[in-house]
Design a protein around this motif. Sequence first.
Motif, PDB file in Angstrom:
ATOM      1  N   GLU A 264       0.832  -1.202   0.000  1.00  0.00           N
ATOM      2  CA  GLU A 264       0.000   0.000   0.000  1.00  0.00           C
ATOM      3  C   GLU A 264       0.862   1.246   0.000  1.00  0.00           C
ATOM      4  O   GLU A 264       0.541   2.232  -0.676  1.00  0.00           O
ATOM      5  CB  GLU A 264      -0.906   0.010   1.231  1.00  0.00           C
ATOM      6  CG  GLU A 264      -2.089  -0.907   1.100  1.00  0.00           C
ATOM      7  CD  GLU A 264      -3.064  -0.709   2.242  1.00  0.00           C
ATOM      8  OE1 GLU A 264      -2.639  -0.239   3.309  1.00  0.00           O
ATOM      9  OE2 GLU A 264      -4.250  -1.047   2.063  1.00  0.00           O
ATOM     10  N   ALA A 265       1.959   1.222   0.770  1.00  0.00           N
ATOM     11  CA  ALA A 265       2.842   2.385   0.830  1.00  0.00           C
ATOM     12  C   ALA A 265       3.362   2.701  -0.561  1.00  0.00           C
ATOM     13  O   ALA A 265       3.357   3.851  -0.993  1.00  0.00           O
ATOM     14  CB  ALA A 265       3.994   2.115   1.786  1.00  0.00           C
ATOM     15  N   ALA A 266       3.806   1.666  -1.281  1.00  0.00           N
ATOM     16  CA  ALA A 266       4.357   1.881  -2.616  1.00  0.00           C
ATOM     17  C   ALA A 266       3.275   2.383  -3.568  1.00  0.00           C
ATOM     18  O   ALA A 266       3.481   3.341  -4.313  1.00  0.00           O
ATOM     19  CB  ALA A 266       4.977   0.593  -3.141  1.00  0.00           C
ATOM     20  N   ILE A 267       2.100   1.757  -3.502  1.00  0.00           N
ATOM     21  CA  ILE A 267       1.026   2.152  -4.415  1.00  0.00           C
ATOM     22  C   ILE A 267       0.533   3.557  -4.075  1.00  0.00           C
ATOM     23  O   ILE A 267       0.243   4.362  -4.957  1.00  0.00           O
ATOM     24  CB  ILE A 267      -0.101   1.101  -4.374  1.00  0.00           C
ATOM     25  CG1 ILE A 267       0.398  -0.150  -5.098  1.00  0.00           C
ATOM     26  CG2 ILE A 267      -1.375   1.624  -5.004  1.00  0.00           C
ATOM     27  CD1 ILE A 267      -0.565  -1.284  -5.124  1.00  0.00           C
ATOM     28  N   GLY A 268       0.503   3.875  -2.778  1.00  0.00           N
ATOM     29  CA  GLY A 268       0.104   5.205  -2.355  1.00  0.00           C
ATOM     30  C   GLY A 268       1.036   6.282  -2.873  1.00  0.00           C
ATOM     31  O   GLY A 268       0.655   7.439  -3.017  1.00  0.00           O
ATOM     32  N   LEU A 269       2.290   5.907  -3.125  1.00  0.00           N
ATOM     33  CA  LEU A 269       3.254   6.866  -3.659  1.00  0.00           C
ATOM     34  C   LEU A 269       3.137   6.997  -5.171  1.00  0.00           C
ATOM     35  O   LEU A 269       3.830   7.804  -5.775  1.00  0.00           O
ATOM     36  CB  LEU A 269       4.680   6.420  -3.333  1.00  0.00           C
ATOM     37  CG  LEU A 269       5.180   6.719  -1.926  1.00  0.00           C
ATOM     38  CD1 LEU A 269       6.522   6.072  -1.708  1.00  0.00           C
ATOM     39  CD2 LEU A 269       5.277   8.218  -1.715  1.00  0.00           C
ATOM     40  N   GLY A 270       2.320   6.159  -5.764  1.00  0.00           N
ATOM     41  CA  GLY A 270       2.173   6.229  -7.211  1.00  0.00           C
ATOM     42  C   GLY A 270       2.917   5.149  -7.955  1.00  0.00           C
ATOM     43  O   GLY A 270       3.077   5.234  -9.167  1.00  0.00           O
ATOM     44  N   ALA A 271       3.400   4.133  -7.225  1.00  0.00           N
ATOM     45  CA  ALA A 271       4.029   3.013  -7.924  1.00  0.00           C
ATOM     46  C   ALA A 271       2.941   2.197  -8.612  1.00  0.00           C
ATOM     47  O   ALA A 271       1.828   2.081  -8.091  1.00  0.00           O
ATOM     48  CB  ALA A 271       4.797   2.134  -6.950  1.00  0.00           C
TER      49      ALA A 271
END
Lengths: 426, 251
Positions: A312-319
């Motif tokens: 989620e952290a990565a996806i939240g950053l736009g990954a």
Amino acid sequence: MIDRQSSPSETILASLPRRRRAEARFRIYGIAAIGIALAFLILLISAIGTQGIGAISQTEIALDVTLDESVLGLSDARDRETLSKANYRAVIRAALGDVFPEAVSARRDRRALMKLVSVGAGFELRNLVLEDPGLVGGTMRVWVPADDEVDMLMKGATARDSGRFSDKQLGWLDQLEEEGRIRSAFNWRFFTSGDSREPELAGILGAIAGSFFALITCLVLSFPLGVMTAIYLEEFAPRNRWTDLIEININNLAAVPSIVFGLLGLAIFLGFMGLTRSAPLVGGMVLALMTLPTVIIATRASLRAVPPSIREAAIGLGASRMQAMLHHTLPLAMPGIMTGTIIGMAQALGESAPLIMIGMVAFIVDMPQGLLDPASALPVQIYIWADSPERAFAEKTAAAIIVLLAFLIIMNLTAVILRRRFERRW
Amino acid sequence: MTKLTARNVNVFYGDAHALKQVNLDIRQNEVTALIGPSGCGKSTFLRCLNRMNDLIEACRVEGNICLDGEDIYDPAVDLVYLRARIGMVFQKPNPFPKSVYDNVAYGPKIHGLASSRAEMDDIVTSSLERAGLFEEVKDRLGAPATGLSGGQQQRLCIARAIAVCPEIILMDEPCSALDPIATARIEALIDELKQNFTIVIVTHSMQQAARVSQRTAFFHLGDLVEVGDTDTVFTKPVDPRTESYISGHIG
């Protein structure tokens, strides 16, 4: 009001001894179960160990050989081919004759005498000469392997009066021993040569090489395929009836008997695709079919064990999903994936049935040099030797089992160490 | 100025109706607090704003949410770009198990925001400074982020989010796993950040909402009950449900 004979606390107190006894009983059952398992393990290992330990040494006989050109049947030519075709057996025979002059006269005696040394003695002598052609014409003392029956006798596995040796032969052996011409040496042949009809010449290196090539093929095929499948199923596939079906099938495949995979390989790889029989390439492909479910299941479990918060952290950053997977989830799951893969490989290493189906059970003396050379594999070699009538193969079988177990233990230990080393707490 | 507008937003988890007809405007350079009892839908609403709910398969969103007038649920919207514009800080600090530096540098790296190592160093340093963390970690930028304290980890997550230069930062109960001192630091930080960013924060603590936000929205059982200036909502609530929640009778 409820009528009670005693208060609740008294009831509880009264029940305590019974509960304690039940707990103690349960503990004893557990200890007994572990004890029995351990006892069998020790029994197994000691049985194999005591049998296999004999294969470490090999009885050898010292002969003073004269590499006489006429006996060797050599003319002037000294090229490799002529040298390798020379009659080294005659030299051995002559050397034996020198030790026992009385036995040379009768043809039967000569035969009985020759039986004491291995048929491989001539080959070993030839290899010496090929390495150094200058030996021709000279005299030297060489230690040649004794015949497997002699080896068994010297190791005490066969009794003197078993009827396998004539009195004359026993006498000759006694004389050789008195003269210090018999020794027990480290059996390097067992670790450096391929299979042989003669137990004293048989080695496991060919089988190890075959297993190695097959496992490499298996790893190269099943690791990327398995990991990619698992990633797709875990991260990208929609949850619907089709993916459920795939999942059930993968789990089922993990439980399919290996011989079925062997039959499948026989039908498809050999029958339909027409690949080489007995080749480690095909063996590896069959083992890969078998290992794939293990790799997929282990990979999915390790991917799932990575906390979703990281993703989620990565996806939240736009990954993108793939970036989140490749940059974060997959690296974190890698130790688990490797552990699963190593365990899968260890299973594949110990597998014989599918390899037998695709012809890796043939008698192969030459060392396989590549993926397409005919080869055997460690467990199949064990099967072949266990099936051989010669007594000396019994200890070779046990020794090969020890080698196989050693490899398995090393692989499983690596898996355990990997898991310990990279274990994460979140 | 209105940055985000939500119109008639309905969210379903399978058959469960989690959010009902929510209409809410989020103004630029303000802190908007979403409050309400557990399960009221405030986190669900927050996750609609950067489409994190897309990750949940059973979740279905209806209605319009517009960022600067553009519908973020339009099929043409690129999620990568959307999430780069709307950053997120989660309830539990979730730094990557990498170094402090790599955590902050990850966002700029995948978006290609730095063309050189020096530029990246600048982004990392300034992000950490703006998150009020630089002084504490400047000597251990290469140390694993998981070795920081909980409060430091959360500020690192904020630094990681602002390193991408988003327009909006969504915070999902960012202080719920932190002690009061760390909480006070984050609250001070939020107050500073609102000069450059628009912030939406979900919180369980009404005091926190009162301290950091300019506007407050109260959710209850999937309904947006009341929204207004924080002072008004806390002192003169219109709806009886709001009043009983802030006075401690429900939730």
